[in-house]
Design an enzyme around this catalytic site. Structure first.
Site, PDB file in Angstrom:
ATOM      1  N   GLU A  68      13.910   0.705   1.506  1.00  0.00           N
ATOM      2  CA  GLU A  68      13.969   2.127   1.182  1.00  0.00           C
ATOM      3  C   GLU A  68      12.589   2.718   0.928  1.00  0.00           C
ATOM      4  OE1 GLU A  68      17.979   0.393   0.131  1.00  0.00           O
ATOM      5  OE2 GLU A  68      15.887  -0.168  -0.245  1.00  0.00           O
ATOM      6  N   MET A 493     -11.193  -3.112  -3.163  1.00  0.00           N
ATOM      7  CA  MET A 493     -11.687  -2.118  -4.117  1.00  0.00           C
ATOM      8  C   MET A 493     -11.694  -2.676  -5.535  1.00  0.00           C
ATOM      9  SD  MET A 493     -13.037   0.849  -4.292  1.00  0.00           S
ATOM     10  CE  MET A 493     -12.552   1.985  -2.990  1.00  0.00           C
TER      11      MET A 493
END
Length: 578
Positions: A68, A493
């Site tokens: 979903e 990052m």
């Protein structure tokens, strides 16, 4: 209204009214809203709606995703690269809760979605029935509006309102939760599009006094600067922005989500602002005398230390959402308005000017950035490929005209810096929420909305593994999205921050990956791996020339960092180049 017109209107309504189940009414509502694409995943509580959908497969294309979250991110990509609302189906319980991340993402990035969730039958509400969750309570903080429907007679009115709210004013996601008994219940269906809601003002009336005050400031300015955000695109004001910029001669910078609303190759475009924005617009923010912003919200990644942000400048803030005005940065001239209307009005009032000397200062700062970064990379990574090389070459090969969908991390910021976005709606990324796993499903949705355009997903090895199951959706539906995985073997990052601020204590940021090319091949998707600079151009050309989906894994330097960078808590003028 004449008696004849009244009779004709009644006849039309009688023709439109017929008895059907609530589940069929849902599908009829979507057809009335001209919905042609739905992303979703079936389950028990939404099964009646899926059963009704079975009779309309010639009119509606349903994309069965593998999760979903994949469905809602795909709907986001679809909505952000088209002028349409993204539509999602999910069942109750875990089906609905799996939408929450996408709803939060869409809410903060102003993406119009209508998510229809099934719910247990109304007599079971509040009983902890199988797969029952309080979808309304859970989704309330991350939706523009939500509503639970327990009677079939309320379906049409609720969905009409949902579509109106989702796409009017500042767009956002809406959830409509429909109980199973309402889906089975019979109703005399009639659909009327929603055109207004009492007490809801999606667009303010333009205040000409505010516009005049803004024009006066601009006409007196010696060093003006303009920052544009996604609000320009949401307003459809790209042409008005270009006309305004050409007349005023003002340097134009962009937020991350604003990239593409102003041509990246235009001589007045000076780059992106923010934590990993370009050196010139960050530094010059604290040197300009008038700072005008349009359709952006001064979030922390743009401003850095608020107490040191543009203190010398007069601030003009053009913004549709009144809640954003004076929320973070106090405006000397607030213009509460639709960006398109405001820019049209301003253009008639501002004087035609040129700021060649001021623009040259930006160019000199840009040259400094390029020189320092080039020298540093040449010194550290002369033998290895770096992300900037990949993205610069991709930009050249596509002429800055592809739709580039990025995930979250170093590659995202590199794409923002080194891909030259020359077209609107060409930059799709998770901005405010920073959702890893966003890119692959969002790229699917973007390609569904733009089948004739080149859609390239640029993803890190970490983010790709969060939603890689959607390769199955790409396979089943033959979605021709191109996938570039920039693999540095790290959650890049986070590793960069650990290197710079935590003494290189790389705590759980090194990540192992499967054979991505073999994985793609198992889904019937062609691909290859590149580790040598000499092979990069031909590999990118093969990817771009492929008629179907293609995956390219590029092995890049493991400890390359993204610069420029404004450290947390620093001023934008303290931006670091190394």
């Amino acid at each position: 209204m004449t008696t004849t017109l009244v009779k004709e209107e009644l006849k039309t309504k009688m023709r439109e009214t017929r008895t059907m189940t609530g589940s069929e009414a849902v599908i009829q509502c979507l057809l009335q809203e001209k919905v042609e694409t739905i992303f979703g995943y079936p389950g028990g509580a939404i099964m009646p709606i899926y059963d009704a959908l079975y009779d309309y497969l010639d009119k509606v294309n349903h994309i069965l995703t593998r999760h979903e979250q994949g469905a809602i991110h795909a709907a986001q990509g679809f909505a952000r690269t088209s002028k349409k609302v993204g539509v999602v189906f999910a069942t109750s319980g875990p089906g609905a809760t799996n939408l929450i991340t996408g709803l939060a993402d869409a809410m903060i990035d102003s993406t119009p979605l209508v998510c229809i969730t099934g719910q247990v039958a109304s007599p079971l509400l509040g009983t902890d029935a199988f797969q029952e969750t309080d979808v309304i309570g859970i989704s309330m903080p991350v939706t523009k509006w939500n509503c639970q429907v327990t009677k079939a007679e309320n379906i049409a009115e609720t969905l009409a309102k949902a579509f109106f709210i989702a796409q009017s004013g500042r767009p956002g996601p809406v959830v409509v939760d429909i109980t199973k008994d309402a889906q089975f219940e019979l109703v005399d269906f009639n659909y009327e599009k929603c055109k207004a809601i009492r007490s809801y003002q999606p667009k303010p009336q333009l205040n000409l006094e505010q516009v005049k005050a803004a024009a006066e400031l601009l006409n007196k300015a010696k060093k003006p600067m303009l920052i544009v955000g996604q609000g320009v695109m949401l307003s459809g004001a790209e042409k008005e922005l270009l006309k305004f910029a050409k007349k005023t001669g003002v340097p134009v910078a962009s937020t991350l989500l604003g990239l593409g609303v102003f041509p990246g190759n235009h001589h007045q475009f000076v780059g992106m602002v923010g934590m990993h924005g370009n050196y010139a617009p960050n530094v010059k923010t604290n040197e300009c005398d008038v700072l005008m912003t349009v359709g952006m919200r001064f979030d922390d990644r743009v401003t850095g230390d608020v107490s040191k942000y543009a203190r010398q400048a007069k601030i003009i803030h053009v913004e549709l959402d009144a809640a954003e005005i004076n929320k973070i940065i106090k405006a000397d001239v607030p213009v509460w308005a639709d960006a398109k209307e405001a820019l049209e009005a301003l253009t008639t009032l501002v004087e035609a000017k040129k700021y060649d000397t001021w623009l040259n200062e930006f160019k000199e700062a840009k040259a400094k950035e390029n020189q320092v970064l080039k020298e540093n990379r040449a010194q550290e990574f002369s033998e290895k490929m770096t992300m900037d090389e990949v993205l610069s070459l991709l930009s050249d090969l596509t002429k800055g005209e592809a739709i580039v969908v990025t995930d979250v991390g170093q590659h995202q910021m590199m794409a923002a810096q080194y891909y030259e976005y020359n077209q609107t709606k060409s930059n799709v990324t998770s901005g405010g929420l920073g959702t890893m796993g966003f890119a692959l499903p969002a790229a699917m949705g973007a390609k569904m909305a733009n089948p004739k355009k080149q859609v390239v997903a640029v993803i890190g090895d970490g983010g790709f593994q969060m939603t890689l199951q959607e390769l199955g959706t790409i396979m089943q539906n033959n979605i021709g999205v191109k996938i570039i995985i920039l693999n540095n073997g790290f959650l890049g990052m986070v590793r960069q921050w650990q290197q710079l601020f935590f003494e290189k204590r790389y705590s759980f940021t090194e990540i192992q990956s499967p054979d991505f090319v073999a994985l793609a091949n198992s889904y019937g998707i062609k691909g290859q791996e590149v580790s040598q600079k000499t092979d990069l151009k031909s590999a990118l050309e093969e990817l771009l020339n492929s008629d179907s989906a293609y995956l390219l894994e590029v092995k890049v330097a493991k400890e390359d960092n993204v610069f420029p960078m404004v450290p947390t808590g620093a001023s934008v003028s303290e931006v670091r180049l190394q």
